[in-house]
Write a protein that holds these residues in place. Structure first.
Motif, PDB file in Angstrom:
ATOM      1  N   GLU A  87       0.818  -1.217   0.000  1.00 36.37           N
ATOM      2  CA  GLU A  87       0.000   0.000   0.000  1.00 36.37           C
ATOM      3  C   GLU A  87       0.852   1.267   0.000  1.00 36.37           C
ATOM      4  OE1 GLU A  87      -2.480  -0.202   3.426  1.00 36.37           O
ATOM      5  OE2 GLU A  87      -3.503  -2.012   2.764  1.00 36.37           O
ATOM      6  N   LEU A  88       2.147   1.111   0.186  1.00 38.11           N
ATOM      7  CA  LEU A  88       3.042   2.272   0.259  1.00 38.11           C
ATOM      8  C   LEU A  88       3.901   2.361  -0.992  1.00 38.11           C
ATOM      9  CD1 LEU A  88       4.107   1.885   3.978  1.00 38.11           C
ATOM     10  CD2 LEU A  88       2.482   3.512   3.046  1.00 38.11           C
ATOM     11  N   ARG A  89       4.162   3.590  -1.420  1.00 39.25           N
ATOM     12  CA  ARG A  89       4.919   3.860  -2.641  1.00 39.25           C
ATOM     13  C   ARG A  89       6.383   4.118  -2.306  1.00 39.25           C
ATOM     14  NH1 ARG A  89       2.553   6.489  -7.124  1.00 39.25           N
ATOM     15  NH2 ARG A  89       0.866   7.071  -5.737  1.00 39.25           N
ATOM     16  N   CYS A  90       7.253   3.639  -3.166  1.00 35.85           N
ATOM     17  CA  CYS A  90       8.680   3.949  -3.026  1.00 35.85           C
ATOM     18  C   CYS A  90       8.880   5.399  -3.468  1.00 35.85           C
ATOM     19  CB  CYS A  90       9.516   3.008  -3.890  1.00 35.85           C
ATOM     20  SG  CYS A  90      11.266   3.435  -3.913  1.00 35.85           S
ATOM     21  N   VAL A  91       9.494   6.201  -2.638  1.00 31.66           N
ATOM     22  CA  VAL A  91       9.654   7.616  -2.962  1.00 31.66           C
ATOM     23  C   VAL A  91      10.771   7.848  -3.969  1.00 31.66           C
ATOM     24  CG1 VAL A  91       8.633   8.479  -0.841  1.00 31.66           C
ATOM     25  CG2 VAL A  91      11.061   7.990  -0.903  1.00 31.66           C
TER      26      VAL A  91
ATOM     27  N   THR B  28       5.606  -0.041  -5.644  1.00 25.07           N
ATOM     28  CA  THR B  28       5.346  -0.163  -4.222  1.00 25.07           C
ATOM     29  C   THR B  28       6.653  -0.467  -3.506  1.00 25.07           C
ATOM     30  OG1 THR B  28       4.937  -2.532  -4.349  1.00 25.07           O
ATOM     31  CG2 THR B  28       3.034  -1.085  -4.657  1.00 25.07           C
ATOM     32  N   LEU B  29       6.633  -0.364  -2.190  1.00 33.83           N
ATOM     33  CA  LEU B  29       7.819  -0.729  -1.419  1.00 33.83           C
ATOM     34  C   LEU B  29       8.144  -2.206  -1.603  1.00 33.83           C
ATOM     35  CD1 LEU B  29       7.474   1.149   1.983  1.00 33.83           C
ATOM     36  CD2 LEU B  29       9.096   1.571   0.162  1.00 33.83           C
ATOM     37  N   ALA B  30       7.126  -3.012  -1.829  1.00 35.36           N
ATOM     38  CA  ALA B  30       7.350  -4.439  -2.022  1.00 35.36           C
ATOM     39  C   ALA B  30       8.079  -4.721  -3.332  1.00 35.36           C
ATOM     40  CB  ALA B  30       6.015  -5.178  -2.003  1.00 35.36           C
TER      41      ALA B  30
ATOM     42  N   VAL C  21       3.657   9.174  -0.382  1.00 38.59           N
ATOM     43  CA  VAL C  21       4.108   7.820  -0.038  1.00 38.59           C
ATOM     44  C   VAL C  21       2.960   6.824  -0.064  1.00 38.59           C
ATOM     45  CG1 VAL C  21       3.863   7.866   2.473  1.00 38.59           C
ATOM     46  CG2 VAL C  21       5.756   6.628   1.472  1.00 38.59           C
ATOM     47  N   LEU C  22       1.721   7.302  -0.016  1.00 36.47           N
ATOM     48  CA  LEU C  22       0.549   6.418  -0.059  1.00 36.47           C
ATOM     49  C   LEU C  22       0.139   6.182  -1.504  1.00 36.47           C
ATOM     50  CD1 LEU C  22      -1.563   8.156   2.725  1.00 36.47           C
ATOM     51  CD2 LEU C  22      -0.118   6.129   2.964  1.00 36.47           C
ATOM     52  N   TYR C  23      -0.148   4.941  -1.852  1.00 35.37           N
ATOM     53  CA  TYR C  23      -0.597   4.655  -3.222  1.00 35.37           C
ATOM     54  C   TYR C  23      -1.988   5.211  -3.472  1.00 35.37           C
ATOM     55  CZ  TYR C  23       2.100   2.297  -6.726  1.00 35.37           C
ATOM     56  OH  TYR C  23       2.962   2.055  -7.766  1.00 35.37           O
ATOM     57  N   ASN C  24      -2.816   5.260  -2.451  1.00 37.05           N
ATOM     58  CA  ASN C  24      -4.139   5.866  -2.558  1.00 37.05           C
ATOM     59  C   ASN C  24      -4.211   7.029  -1.575  1.00 37.05           C
ATOM     60  OD1 ASN C  24      -5.277   4.052  -4.459  1.00 37.05           O
ATOM     61  ND2 ASN C  24      -5.424   2.534  -2.840  1.00 37.05           N
ATOM     62  N   PRO C  25      -3.726   8.215  -1.982  1.00 33.71           N
ATOM     63  CA  PRO C  25      -3.731   9.344  -1.052  1.00 33.71           C
ATOM     64  C   PRO C  25      -5.151   9.764  -0.702  1.00 33.71           C
ATOM     65  CG  PRO C  25      -3.086  10.060  -3.242  1.00 33.71           C
ATOM     66  CD  PRO C  25      -3.207   8.578  -3.291  1.00 33.71           C
ATOM     67  N   PRO C  26      -5.369  10.243   0.528  1.00 27.26           N
ATOM     68  CA  PRO C  26      -6.715  10.671   0.920  1.00 27.26           C
ATOM     69  C   PRO C  26      -7.103  11.961   0.200  1.00 27.26           C
ATOM     70  CG  PRO C  26      -5.143  11.220   2.629  1.00 27.26           C
ATOM     71  CD  PRO C  26      -4.395  10.417   1.599  1.00 27.26           C
TER      72      PRO C  26
ATOM     73  N   TRP D 229      -6.800  14.076  -7.477  1.00 27.58           N
ATOM     74  CA  TRP D 229      -8.044  13.356  -7.677  1.00 27.58           C
ATOM     75  C   TRP D 229      -8.910  13.993  -8.764  1.00 27.58           C
ATOM     76  CZ3 TRP D 229      -8.964   8.703  -5.722  1.00 27.58           C
ATOM     77  CH2 TRP D 229      -8.213   8.297  -4.634  1.00 27.58           C
ATOM     78  N   LEU D 230      -8.881  15.320  -8.871  1.00 22.69           N
ATOM     79  CA  LEU D 230      -9.807  16.007  -9.772  1.00 22.69           C
ATOM     80  C   LEU D 230      -9.230  16.282 -11.159  1.00 22.69           C
ATOM     81  CD1 LEU D 230     -11.344  18.527  -7.222  1.00 22.69           C
ATOM     82  CD2 LEU D 230     -12.225  16.298  -7.932  1.00 22.69           C
TER      83      LEU D 230
END
Length: 152
Positions: free
Chosen positions: A42-46, A52-54, A93-98, A107-108
């Motif tokens: 769920e986390l992005r490599c910066v 992803t980090l994985a 860093v979040l793949y799906n930012p709030p 988003w827009l």
């Protein structure tokens, strides 16, 4: 030729060791390992920005995975870990930012671009329809002349 290939082989040995991941200390509980794998997807490599980090092989990604592993061993929840990482690296860093005011453009923007393209297409078709004239029907004399030219 054989000596050259052996020399090249020995030159590549140091590079092979560099690509290997550092060994990690396994979790004591199996659910922690599942939680860890779910969190790093769920986390992005910066550094890589689209992995992803994985999936990332970057050194910073390895350091972030180690940090997450340490925080999980310390008993921190997924929310605490993601809060720590977003405080440090931002919502990127979040793949799906709030959806916040700061991330609203992320988003827009796609919807705005699609809407702009549809408006442009509508206006282009409307302008083209207004400026293009259809030819008038042929008179009987022109129809006969056309048949004569075509050999009918």
């Amino acid at each position: 030729m054989k000596k050259l290939s052996i020399i090249l082989l020995f030159c590549c040995f140091p590079l092979m060791g560099y690509a290997l991941d550092k060994p990690t200390i396994p979790f004591t509980e199996e659910n922690q390992e599942h939680r860890f794998k779910a969190l790093i997807t769920e986390l992005r490599c910066v550094v890589c920005q689209n992995q992803t980090l994985a999936d990332s092989d970057a050194e910073l990604a390895q350091d972030m995975r180690d940090l997450i592993r340490e925080k999980m061993r310390a008993g921190e929840s997924n929310e605490q870990i993601t809060t720590f990482l977003t405080d440090r690296y931002g919502d990127f860093v979040l793949y799906n930012p709030p959806l916040k005011l700061k991330t609203a453009i992320l988003w827009l923007a796609p919807f705005a671009l699609i809407l702009a393209a549809l408006i442009f297409l509508f206006l282009f078709i409307r302008y083209h329809a207004n400026t293009t004239t259809t030819p008038a029907d042929l008179s009987e004399e022109e129809k006969n002349r056309l048949k004569q030219v075509l050999g009918e």
